[in-house]
Design a protein around this motif. Structure first.
Motif, PDB file in Angstrom:
ATOM      1  N   LEU A  48       0.720  -1.406  -0.090  1.00 22.86           N
ATOM      2  CA  LEU A  48      -0.042  -0.047   0.092  1.00 22.86           C
ATOM      3  C   LEU A  48       0.967   1.408  -0.023  1.00 22.86           C
ATOM      4  O   LEU A  48       0.262   2.367   0.066  1.00 22.86           O
ATOM      5  CB  LEU A  48      -0.874  -0.017   1.267  1.00 22.86           C
ATOM      6  CG  LEU A  48      -2.190  -0.679   1.252  1.00 22.86           C
ATOM      7  CD1 LEU A  48      -2.803  -1.083   2.609  1.00 22.86           C
ATOM      8  CD2 LEU A  48      -3.252  -0.414  -0.034  1.00 22.86           C
ATOM      9  N   LEU A  70      -0.019   6.127  -6.446  1.00 24.49           N
ATOM     10  CA  LEU A  70      -1.464   6.340  -6.571  1.00 24.49           C
ATOM     11  C   LEU A  70      -1.946   5.487  -7.614  1.00 24.49           C
ATOM     12  O   LEU A  70      -2.942   4.863  -7.242  1.00 24.49           O
ATOM     13  CB  LEU A  70      -1.615   7.829  -7.024  1.00 24.49           C
ATOM     14  CG  LEU A  70      -0.998   8.812  -5.796  1.00 24.49           C
ATOM     15  CD1 LEU A  70      -1.463  10.220  -6.567  1.00 24.49           C
ATOM     16  CD2 LEU A  70      -1.792   8.482  -4.533  1.00 24.49           C
ATOM     17  N   LYS A  73      -2.229   1.915  -6.031  1.00 21.59           N
ATOM     18  CA  LYS A  73      -3.483   1.847  -5.256  1.00 21.59           C
ATOM     19  C   LYS A  73      -4.768   1.939  -5.721  1.00 21.59           C
ATOM     20  O   LYS A  73      -5.712   1.255  -5.275  1.00 21.59           O
ATOM     21  CB  LYS A  73      -3.279   2.996  -4.297  1.00 21.59           C
ATOM     22  CG  LYS A  73      -2.582   3.107  -3.051  1.00 21.59           C
ATOM     23  CD  LYS A  73      -2.542   4.148  -2.129  1.00 21.59           C
ATOM     24  CE  LYS A  73      -1.298   4.415  -1.382  1.00 21.59           C
ATOM     25  NZ  LYS A  73      -1.217   5.580  -0.692  1.00 21.59           N
ATOM     26  N   LYS A  74      -4.664   2.638  -6.997  1.00 23.07           N
ATOM     27  CA  LYS A  74      -6.114   2.278  -7.662  1.00 23.07           C
ATOM     28  C   LYS A  74      -6.456   0.646  -8.260  1.00 23.07           C
ATOM     29  O   LYS A  74      -7.672   0.489  -8.341  1.00 23.07           O
ATOM     30  CB  LYS A  74      -5.821   3.037  -9.030  1.00 23.07           C
ATOM     31  CG  LYS A  74      -5.704   4.788  -8.945  1.00 23.07           C
ATOM     32  CD  LYS A  74      -6.991   5.344  -8.705  1.00 23.07           C
ATOM     33  CE  LYS A  74      -6.650   6.676  -8.830  1.00 23.07           C
ATOM     34  NZ  LYS A  74      -6.734   7.506  -7.423  1.00 23.07           N
ATOM     35  N   GLY A 102     -11.242   7.065  -4.432  1.00 22.61           N
ATOM     36  CA  GLY A 102     -10.568   6.235  -5.400  1.00 22.61           C
ATOM     37  C   GLY A 102     -10.839   6.520  -6.759  1.00 22.61           C
ATOM     38  O   GLY A 102     -10.477   5.586  -7.672  1.00 22.61           O
TER      39      GLY A 102
ATOM     40  N   MET B   1     -13.164  15.591  -6.895  1.00 23.82           N
ATOM     41  CA  MET B   1     -12.220  15.061  -5.712  1.00 23.82           C
ATOM     42  C   MET B   1     -12.003  15.717  -4.633  1.00 23.82           C
ATOM     43  O   MET B   1     -12.536  15.399  -3.590  1.00 23.82           O
ATOM     44  CB  MET B   1     -10.850  14.553  -6.468  1.00 23.82           C
ATOM     45  CG  MET B   1      -9.962  13.885  -5.349  1.00 23.82           C
ATOM     46  SD  MET B   1     -10.457  12.239  -4.914  1.00 23.82           S
ATOM     47  CE  MET B   1      -9.769  11.435  -6.259  1.00 23.82           C
ATOM     48  N   SER B 162      -5.674   4.446   1.446  1.00 17.52           N
ATOM     49  CA  SER B 162      -5.395   3.026   0.297  1.00 17.52           C
ATOM     50  C   SER B 162      -6.328   3.299  -0.843  1.00 17.52           C
ATOM     51  O   SER B 162      -6.191   2.489  -1.549  1.00 17.52           O
ATOM     52  CB  SER B 162      -6.052   2.136   1.389  1.00 17.52           C
ATOM     53  OG  SER B 162      -7.545   2.211   1.363  1.00 17.52           O
ATOM     54  N   MET B 163      -6.999   4.263  -0.720  1.00 22.25           N
ATOM     55  CA  MET B 163      -7.954   4.346  -1.836  1.00 22.25           C
ATOM     56  C   MET B 163      -7.426   4.941  -3.044  1.00 22.25           C
ATOM     57  O   MET B 163      -7.762   4.995  -4.204  1.00 22.25           O
ATOM     58  CB  MET B 163      -9.153   5.400  -1.660  1.00 22.25           C
ATOM     59  CG  MET B 163     -10.117   4.842  -0.400  1.00 22.25           C
ATOM     60  SD  MET B 163     -10.570   3.130  -0.668  1.00 22.25           S
ATOM     61  CE  MET B 163     -11.644   3.359  -2.091  1.00 22.25           C
ATOM     62  N   GLY B 164      -5.932   5.503  -2.807  1.00 24.34           N
ATOM     63  CA  GLY B 164      -5.319   6.090  -4.073  1.00 24.34           C
ATOM     64  C   GLY B 164      -5.564   7.594  -4.171  1.00 24.34           C
ATOM     65  O   GLY B 164      -5.435   7.995  -5.149  1.00 24.34           O
TER      66      GLY B 164
END
Lengths: 238, 480
Positions: A48, A70, A73-74, A102, B1, B162-164
């Motif tokens: 992560l 990034l 993580k997607k 996300g 976002m 963790s979602m990016g």
């Protein structure tokens, strides 16, 4: 999908991970077993990019996590032992917020659909989650993972403390995700669950992967025996 | 976002029980301050106009007398409050609002409300500006100190990251969400105050009110932004919420309380003002001694020949104006440079103090904001000096008018002829002196010394932003 190559991590001189090599392909449920401090959570945190490796690489979908945090993580969904949510927001609001983080957005009906698929009873979706039980939170966490349509899941003892029924429902869903081609890495202490749902099982000890087994080729009793042998000084081949 | 993040922050804050208390208190205080400010401002302006009208009437109706005695009777200048005094009363409490104008003397403004206040007044005047300068930062800190540290402690930061989402997006989103809450509370209350004031029907033409309000909003927004990004920086950097809160409240106490008090003390020590009694005695002595060491009577004697020549006269008897009046006027004029020198000394000290305080703005953002706020409200030192200057110019004109009248009307006295009636002036004579009006300098002029304060605020904001971006980049997911 998930690949660790000579992955190393130390905390203040103590080596938590001593050169881990492992691969989890799509359609795999890889269960990581091991005592507390064996390096399971460290491995997940490295995938992560929550921490930086001291050596080696963690890759997701062929991308180096440290270089493209990034993007990788997607591709991932993460469910910790305790799914932490915003207590003053409802399950729907939490789900929508995390999804948007996300980079995905759905209609209200679709969000409800994810929560339903994750097993949350319909009436609860509009309630603030501070009133939720642990099991309900885990389900919201699962719904977040579903909505993310992740290619790989990182689960850190996700069923610890769940009652057997909730735990079972959770496993059912994992099997469905596996069938859809997701790569699943799950750290767990639950040997039974590992044998039942896992396709492959890795045993970690003191920062090393000391054994890898195919879940289909080992009985529950054997698994327990092998595990315990590893946990004793010297391990299986001593 | 970023908008999604901001919206979530907003809902979370607004649904938090603590928010209702903090926001409620803040709104209550602000509304009270604004209401009190409006009430005081309109009462003051009513009184100012009434007093000015009355004193103007008294000047005209002072009765028939020697015109020079009329100048001794004198007149008052009452200081208008400043276009946004209801919001920021500046130095009005300390600087005096009524200035007595009379022959031979340049006076200080009297009527300092601070002298009538109990010791509680030392904490400052409850005004919109004070609330925003002192308490708005605290509101921002309370709303924002958990932004990162709290999420890290509760574990939601792990989940979110963790979602990016990038750390920087998270930072902007949180800034926007918290900023919106703060803007909503303060903006509504200040707007309510402004609306209430506009209902009192005060006219403020020629005071570029729109520009003042806009620049005021800009200054306070910069100030709020500084605290907002500092709060986020500390929250992202701190190991836990307790540390974050302690550091932030510490900084707040320093910036909002200690630094302004310290700046005043430092500026006083660096540029001391003379003791009042000594200063006054020095000036009076200097008046009697004459600016260049020649006492007035002697100087008049020395200069009389040249003076008479200006009138084409060689002796008193040939003078077309009464020599007594001429002397009175000359004595008056001899005093001008003395006043200018001594008042100038005092003002130089005050101005240097103010400039030093402005320069100290690099230490705490409250200093440049306070200075800008007063200036924009029209309640600062520069404006007070303008008022005093206007009163002095008026006084000189007033005294000269009656002295010159006396000179012309009583010219016959030079040769010993003429009756006492030539020494008497009536209302028509006093009406030659127009009523006092204070026309303050324009906003641009008032702000000419304040570019540095805008720069200081901008620098502070840039520094806070830099810290926040740096802290967000190094954001740790776990506290330990």
């Amino acid at each position: 999908m998930l690949q660790a190559t000579k992955l190393k991590k130390s905390y203040g001189g103590t080596e938590a991970l001593k050169g881990l090599d492992m691969t989890v392909e799509g359609g795999d449920i890889y269960c990581l077993l091991g005592a507390n401090g064996a390096g399971k959570t460290t491995t997940i945190s490295l995938f992560l990019n929550f921490i930086r490796p001291d050596g080696g690489t963690a890759a997701v979908g062929g991308l180096d996590v440290a270089e493209q945090p990034l993007e990788t993580k997607k591709l991932l969904a993460y469910i910790p032992e305790q799914v932490m949510l915003y207590g003053n927001l409802t399950a729907l609001e939490n789900l929508r917020y995390f999804s948007r983080l996300g980079g995905r957005d759905y209609s209200q009906g679709e969000y409800r659909g994810f929560l339903r698929r994750a097993g949350l009873q319909d009436g609860a979706a509009g309630r603030r989650v501070k009133t939720y039980s642990k099991g309900m939170r885990q389900k919201v966490g699962l719904a977040v993972a579903l909505a993310k349509q992740a290619k790989a899941l990182l689960l850190d003892e996700p069923t610890a403390g769940l009652d057997p029924k909730a735990s079972n429902e959770f496993s059912e869903l994992l099997l469905k995700l596996k069938a859809d081609g997701a790569a699943i890495l799950m750290a767990t202490h639950d040997l039974f669950r590992a044998k039942e749902t896992g396709t492959r099982i890795g045993i970690m000890k003191e920062g090393r992967l000391v054994d890898e087994l195919s879940a289909g080729e080992v009985s529950h009793a054997d698994l327990e025996k092998i595990y315990l042998q590893h946990m004793h000084v010297g391990g299986r081949y001593a | 976002m970023i908008v999604s993040i901001a919206r979530k922050e907003f809902s979370e804050i607004v649904r938090d029980g603590r928010f209702k208390w903090t926001a409620g208190m803040m709104a209550l205080l602000l509304l009270t301050a604004m209401a009190a400010g409006c009430q005081k401002h309109s009462a003051y302006m009513d009184m100012q106009r009434l007093s000015q009208d009355r004193t103007n009437a008294q000047w005209l109706n002072q009765g028939n007398k020697n015109p020079h005695a009329g100048a001794h009777y004198g007149n008052y200048a009452f200081k208008p409050a400043g276009p946004l005094a209801f919001f920021d009363n500046g130095i009005n409490h300390y600087a005096g609002n009524a200035l007595f104008m009379e022959a031979h003397k340049q006076n200080f403004a009297l009527g300092r409300p601070a002298t009538d206040q109990s010791s509680i007044g030392r904490f400052g005047d409850l005004s919109g500006a004070m609330i925003l300068q002192l308490l708005m930062p605290l509101l921002i800190i309370f709303l924002g100190f958990t932004a990162f540290a709290g999420e890290r402690e509760s574990g939601t930061l792990r989940q979110a990251l963790s979602m990016g989402v990038s750390n920087r997006q998270l930072l902007w989103g949180k800034a926007l969400g918290i900023g919106a809450v703060v803007a909503l509370i303060t903006g509504l209350c200040v707007a309510a105050g402004g609306l209430a004031l506009s209902l009192t029907g005060l006219s403020m033409e020629n005071e570029s009110l729109g520009a003042r309000v806009a620049l005021m909003a800009l200054s306070y927004s910069l100030y709020a932004g500084i605290f907002l990004f500092l709060t986020l920086a500390v929250s992202a950097w701190a190991k836990n919420v307790r540390t974050a809160l302690m550091v932030l409240v510490g900084f707040w106490a320093f910036a909002a309380f200690l630094a302004p008090k310290a700046a005043v003390e430092i500026s006083k020590a660096a540029h001391p003002t003379p003791a009042f009694g000594q200063w006054m005695a020095d000036m009076r002595t200097h008046q009697m001694r004459g600016i260049d060491g020649v006492p007035p009577f002697a100087r008049f004697q020395q200069e009389s020949e040249a003076l008479f020549a200006e009138y084409g006269a060689e002796s008193v008897a040939e003078l077309p104006v009464y020599v007594g009046a001429l002397r009175l006027q000359k004595f008056e004029e001899y005093d001008f440079p003395v006043f200018e020198q001594h008042f100038g000394r005092l003002r130089d000290a005050y101005t240097r103090q103010r400039r030093l305080q402005d320069r100290l703005g690099i230490v705490a953002p409250t200093l440049p904001l306070r200075s800008l706020s007063m200036t924009l409200a029209g309640t600062d030192l520069i404006r007070h000096i303008q008022f005093a200057d206007a009163a002095e110019a008026y006084r000189r004109e007033m005294v000269a008018t009656v002295n010159n009248y006396l000179g012309e009307a009583a010219a016959s006295l030079n040769s010993g002829y003429g009756g006492g009636n030539v020494l008497i002036a009536d209302e028509a004579v006093f009406a030659m002196v127009p009523p006092f009006e204070f026309a303050p300098q324009g906003l641009g002029k008032a702000l000419s010394e304040h570019a540095g304060n805008f720069v200081a605020l901008a620098l502070w904001l840039a520094a806070a932003l830099g810290l926040a971006i740096g802290a967000a980049r190094r954001l740790k997911v776990d506290g330990d």
